[in-house]
Structure formats: C-alpha cells, structure tokens
Scaffold this motif. Structure first.
Motif, mmCIF file in Angstrom:
data_model
loop_
_atom_site.group_PDB
_atom_site.id
_atom_site.type_symbol
_atom_site.label_atom_id
_atom_site.label_comp_id
_atom_site.label_asym_id
_atom_site.label_seq_id
_atom_site.Cartn_x
_atom_site.Cartn_y
_atom_site.Cartn_z
ATOM 1 N N LEU A 6 55.855 -7.949 36.809
ATOM 2 C CA LEU A 6 56.757 -8.886 36.134
ATOM 3 C C LEU A 6 58.219 -8.475 36.340
ATOM 4 O O LEU A 6 59.112 -9.008 35.678
ATOM 5 N N GLN A 7 58.439 -7.551 37.248
ATOM 6 C CA GLN A 7 59.782 -7.045 37.491
ATOM 7 C C GLN A 7 60.752 -8.173 37.831
ATOM 8 O O GLN A 7 60.502 -8.974 38.734
ATOM 9 N N GLY A 8 61.830 -8.255 37.056
ATOM 10 C CA GLY A 8 62.861 -9.235 37.331
ATOM 11 C C GLY A 8 62.573 -10.632 36.827
ATOM 12 O O GLY A 8 63.400 -11.536 36.974
ATOM 13 N N ARG A 9 61.421 -10.850 36.201
ATOM 14 C CA ARG A 9 61.112 -12.187 35.699
ATOM 15 C C ARG A 9 61.793 -12.413 34.346
ATOM 16 O O ARG A 9 62.036 -11.469 33.598
ATOM 17 N N ILE A 10 62.116 -13.662 34.060
ATOM 18 C CA ILE A 10 62.825 -14.023 32.841
ATOM 19 C C ILE A 10 61.819 -14.610 31.857
ATOM 20 O O ILE A 10 61.128 -15.591 32.170
ATOM 21 N N ALA A 11 61.738 -14.001 30.662
ATOM 22 C CA ALA A 11 60.730 -14.389 29.673
ATOM 23 C C ALA A 11 61.384 -14.750 28.349
ATOM 24 O O ALA A 11 62.203 -13.989 27.827
ATOM 25 N N LEU A 12 61.015 -15.893 27.801
ATOM 26 C CA LEU A 12 61.494 -16.342 26.502
ATOM 27 C C LEU A 12 60.366 -16.199 25.480
ATOM 28 O O LEU A 12 59.270 -16.708 25.687
ATOM 29 N N VAL A 13 60.646 -15.488 24.390
ATOM 30 C CA VAL A 13 59.659 -15.263 23.335
ATOM 31 C C VAL A 13 60.256 -15.702 22.007
ATOM 32 O O VAL A 13 61.322 -15.219 21.607
#
Length: 245
Positions: free
Chosen positions: A4-11
């Motif tokens: 998941l390196q560098g991925r943008i995640a909204l929680v």
C-alpha cells in the motif's frame, strides 16, 4: 497482500475504535491516511501513533452531519492528490436501544443522517477520485444486526441494512471500472459503541478493534478483487448476497 506504499486512504471515524486502528494499520502498510473524525484530540493521538510508526497522515476534524463539508472534502483531496485509492466508511452512531415506537424522532433522524446520508454523501464526493485510482478500494462498515433484525436495535439495524444495500448498488454501478466495493461485518468488538449497547458486558470477552483492522486492511489491497460482497470477520471470508431471478 500487495504493498500500500504511497496509496491515499480516507478513513472516517478515525479518532477511536475500529477507525483508529484501521487508520494506524493502513499507515503501517505505507498508505498516507486522511483521518476524519469529530474529535480533534483523538485525531492528534492517532497522528502521534502513526508518526511513531514512521507513517504519515492528514487530519480532518469534521462532523459528518455537515453535509456541505463532506462535499468540500472531495474537492480538497482532488486539489492535493488528484485521486483517492482507498475509502473506509466507518463512522457511525448507535442511537438508542429501544422499541421502534419509542425512539425519539430527533434520535432516529440523527442515526440516519450520520450512518446513511453521510455515507451516501461521502460516496458522492469521492467516487470520481476513486475511479481515477488504478485500483480503487472501498469498504463500508456494516453489522450483523442488518440481517438479524434484533429487537430494540431498530434505528441502528435499519441504518446498517441501508448502507449495505447502498454498497451493493454502488458496486454494481462501478463494476466495469477498477473500483471494488464491499461491506464488512466486524462482529462483536471492544469499542465505545459496544460498551454503550452492552453496558454489563466484560470488554475482555470480545475482540480488540486492532484485530478487525488487521483483517480489514487486506481487503483494501490492489490484489483483493472481490466486489459487491459482505466480508464477515467471524468467518474470515466473503459472502455473496442472494440475488433475485
């Protein structure tokens, strides 16, 4: 699990419980976490924990009943990153444990606003960004009461049945894209909401939210290709919905 390196995640609901530990686990796996919650102090604690693990986060203090702010969130993400790779729609409220006919209107309406309307508004705000990702992944938090229709859980159960259906519809609509959408039933988990619902329960008898996070995060990896399904933590697998002829 793919990196998941560098991925943008909204929680959402990231200041405590399942949201907190999911955000932390995503950061451990290399994602940059956009952490949304009402409680600034909880977000700051999360940020400290993420930094201690060598990760990074952007904190967004936001009340999900502020619908225009949800709309603006998608625009802000677009301006800064131009896409979104991961959505975890976790924030929810229990309301009250009460007979359906005894629930105050303002309580029922707030449960629906936070659990259902805000989830729809969030989908509407970030779908174009998830479509831009090479492997967009979205998980909507559900509950076993969406199916068991447990007595006295009417508002919460109805809200979770609604968001499960919303997730299924959304998955069908984006089926020809790289975006995959699933629901997750975490089962009994040691959270503040659980303590509110089961005040006499020994919290040590139910699993810690970090256990849910470690099962949930692999569903957000590019190599998870299931969509339109329900993942139950208790069974550690996906379930298909019964579809009409």
């Amino acid at each position: 699990m793919a990196s998941l390196q560098g991925r943008i995640a909204l929680v959402t609901g990231a200041s405590r419980g399942i949201g907190y530990f999911t955000a932390l686990e995503l950061a451990r796996q290399g994602a940059h976490v956009i952490a949304v919650a009402r409680t600034t102090g909880g977000l700051e604690e999360l940020d400290d924990a993420i930094q201690a693990e060598g990760g990074s986060a952007t904190l967004v203090p936001l009340d999900l009943t502020d619908m225009p702010a949800i709309d603006q969130l998608g625009g802000a993400i677009n301006e800064r990153w131009g896409k979104l790779d991961i959505l975890v729609a976790n924030a929810a409220m229990l309301g009250v444990i009460s007979p359906v006919g005894h629930i105050e209107a303002k309580v029922f309406e707030k449960v629906m606003a936070v659990n259902v309307t805000a989830t729809w508004r969030l989908i509407r705000s970030v779908e174009p960004l998830l479509i831009k990702s090479d492997a967009g992944r979205a998980v909507i938090l559900s509950s076993g009461v969406a199916h068991s229709a447990r007595a006295f859980w009417g508002a919460y159960a109805a809200s979770k049945a609604a968001v499960e259906t919303l997730a299924r519809v959304w998955a069908a609509e984006v089926n020809k894209t790289a975006l995959k959408v699933n629901s997750i039933d975490p089962g009994a988990t040691r959270t503040a909401m659980r303590a509110q619902a089961m005040p006499g329960e020994n919290p040590e008898t139910v699993k810690h939210p970090s256990e849910v996070a470690t099962r949930l995060v692999p569903l957000l990896s590019p190599d998870c290709t299931e969509t339109g399904k329900l993942f139950r933590i208790a069974d550690n697998r996906f379930f298909d919905y019964q579809l009409p002829e």
